[in-house]
Every structure is written in structure tokens, then in C-alpha cells.
Write a protein that holds these residues in place. Structure first.
Motif, PDB file in Angstrom:
ATOM      1  N   TYR A 157      -9.523 -26.272  12.484  1.00 53.23           N
ATOM      2  CA  TYR A 157      -9.468 -24.816  12.355  1.00 53.23           C
ATOM      3  C   TYR A 157      -9.449 -24.449  10.882  1.00 53.23           C
ATOM      4  CZ  TYR A 157      -7.769 -20.084  13.539  1.00 53.23           C
ATOM      5  OH  TYR A 157      -7.626 -18.720  13.701  1.00 53.23           O
ATOM      6  N   ASP A 158     -10.613 -24.078  10.356  1.00 55.63           N
ATOM      7  CA  ASP A 158     -10.731 -23.699   8.948  1.00 55.63           C
ATOM      8  C   ASP A 158     -11.052 -22.211   8.862  1.00 55.63           C
ATOM      9  OD1 ASP A 158     -10.344 -26.316   7.920  1.00 55.63           O
ATOM     10  OD2 ASP A 158     -12.427 -26.801   8.421  1.00 55.63           O
ATOM     11  N   LEU A 159     -10.538 -21.575   7.822  1.00 59.74           N
ATOM     12  CA  LEU A 159     -10.742 -20.139   7.627  1.00 59.74           C
ATOM     13  C   LEU A 159     -11.366 -19.874   6.270  1.00 59.74           C
ATOM     14  CD1 LEU A 159      -7.279 -18.826   8.873  1.00 59.74           C
ATOM     15  CD2 LEU A 159      -9.429 -18.852  10.132  1.00 59.74           C
ATOM     16  N   GLU A 160     -12.303 -18.928   6.253  1.00 60.62           N
ATOM     17  CA  GLU A 160     -12.866 -18.413   5.015  1.00 60.62           C
ATOM     18  C   GLU A 160     -12.435 -16.952   4.932  1.00 60.62           C
ATOM     19  OE1 GLU A 160     -17.205 -17.005   3.542  1.00 60.62           O
ATOM     20  OE2 GLU A 160     -17.111 -19.019   4.420  1.00 60.62           O
ATOM     21  N   TYR A 161     -11.653 -16.629   3.929  1.00 62.37           N
ATOM     22  CA  TYR A 161     -11.126 -15.265   3.787  1.00 62.37           C
ATOM     23  C   TYR A 161     -12.212 -14.360   3.219  1.00 62.37           C
ATOM     24  CZ  TYR A 161      -6.741 -17.386   4.865  1.00 62.37           C
ATOM     25  OH  TYR A 161      -5.749 -18.074   5.518  1.00 62.37           O
ATOM     26  N   ARG A 162     -12.529 -13.287   3.960  1.00 59.39           N
ATOM     27  CA  ARG A 162     -13.610 -12.379   3.580  1.00 59.39           C
ATOM     28  C   ARG A 162     -13.079 -11.116   2.903  1.00 59.39           C
ATOM     29  NH1 ARG A 162     -18.188 -14.610   3.491  1.00 59.39           N
ATOM     30  NH2 ARG A 162     -19.204 -12.731   4.120  1.00 59.39           N
ATOM     31  N   SER A 163     -12.068 -10.473   3.506  1.00 61.05           N
ATOM     32  CA  SER A 163     -11.525  -9.247   2.911  1.00 61.05           C
ATOM     33  C   SER A 163     -10.116  -8.997   3.418  1.00 61.05           C
ATOM     34  CB  SER A 163     -12.414  -8.037   3.236  1.00 61.05           C
ATOM     35  OG  SER A 163     -12.360  -7.742   4.611  1.00 61.05           O
TER      36      SER A 163
END
Length: 182
Positions: free
Chosen positions: A122-128
């Protein structure tokens, strides 16, 4: 060599002179604003690996979500519930109301689903991050996969999608708590 003719421009009237001065002042003002904007952009810092401005509040929010992510990976249901507000509500994104749940339902959902998980990435890319008063919406891109134990055989699934977490700053503890999105 040929001769060059030059003509002197007609003298400016006071009104024309003032108009030219105003235009020059406006151009100079625009140039200064643009230059200031370039310097401001040059000094903007982003949280490493994200497109999110580096502020203490944004870092605090990402820290809470990273704690959530770590507890999810270790299947720590009690640790996840500590991060949820008692006002937590999930509508499951459907028009039906029979799959909606609140804080108590969250415990049941987490226990039931995480028991079946055999492996999880479970990886996250923070957008806003958008904060208004004590409420924050964090948009991320999830890149994950999981394997579920099932009677008919284990099932593997990939998840690549945008997601929104909604958090609220608890007035008593001053800590950010999840309102939805867990």
C-alpha cells in the motif's frame, strides 16, 4: 553613401507625456509583480517526494496518514481505530444506505477485512492538501495490491486509483482524526 533623413518627433503635449508616463509605470509595476512571483516560486518548498507545499500543518497531516498506512500494513485494528474520529462515517461511494457505516461499523469492517488479508502492499502519492478551518481533505494516488484468503481460493487484486482522506482536528486533543477514507 546616401544621405539619411531624420525627422524630429513632434513635441509631446502634457496630456500625451502623462499618458506615456502612466503606461511606463504600469509596465514597470507588472514587471515587478512578475519578478516577485518568480522569486516567490523559487523559494516555495515541497514536502519531499510530493507536490504538497512544505508547511508544518501539511507535514502533520501527512504524518497522520503515514501512521495510518503503517498500521494498515501491520493489520493493527486497535491502532487504526485510535486515528478515527468518533464522528467517522463512510458511505462506501454507493447510493445504497445498507453499506454505510460509522465508527462502530469501522471496527467491524477492519476486523473482518484485515483477517482475510494474506499479503498487502500500500503506497501513497500525495497530490494535494486543502485545509479549511479544522477540516482537511487530502488527495492521494494509491498504488497497492493485496491477496485475500477466500473459500474458493486466494484472490489477488491490484489497486491504482485516486482517493480522498477527510480529517478533522480534534478540539480537545488538537490531533488530526479521520472522518472518512480509511
Amino acid at each position: 553613401m546616401g544621405s539619411r533623413m531624420t525627422t524630429d518627433p513632434a513635441p509631446l503635449t502634457n496630456a500625451a507625456f502623462l499618458a506615456r508616463q502612466r503606461r511606463s509605470a504600469v509596465r514597470l509595476g507588472i514587471a515587478l509583480v512578475a519578478l516577485a512571483g518568480l522569486f516567490a516560486c523559487a523559494r516555495m518548498e515541497y514536502i519531499e517526494g510530493t507536490t504538497v507545499l512544505k508547511t508544518q500543518q501539511n507535514q502533520d497531516l501527512i504524518d497522520v496518514i503515514e501512521t495510518y498506512r503503517q498500521r494498515l500494513l501491520t493489520r493493527n485494528v486497535d491502532g487504526l481505530l485510535v486515528l478515527a474520529s468518533d464522528k467517522y462515517f463512510e458511505d462506501s461511494g454507493t447510493p445504497r444506505s445498507d453499506d454505510d457505516y460509522g465508527y462502530q461499523g469501522l471496527r467491524e469492517v477492519l476486523n473482518k477485512k484485515l483477517q482475510r488479508v494474506k499479503s498487502l502492499r500500500y503506497d501513497l502519492e500525495y497530490r494535494s492538501i486543502n485545509v479549511k478551518e479544522n477540516r482537511a481533505e487530502i488527495e492521494v494516488f494509491i498504488d497497492g495490491s493485496f491477496e485475500l484468503a477466500a473459500e474458493s481460493g486466494d484472490r489477488y487484486r491490484r489497486v491504482n486509483d485516486y482517493h480522498r482522506f477527510v480529517l478533522e482536528k480534534d478540539k480537545k486533543t488538537e490531533k488530526w482524526k479521520f472522518l472518512s477514507g480509511m
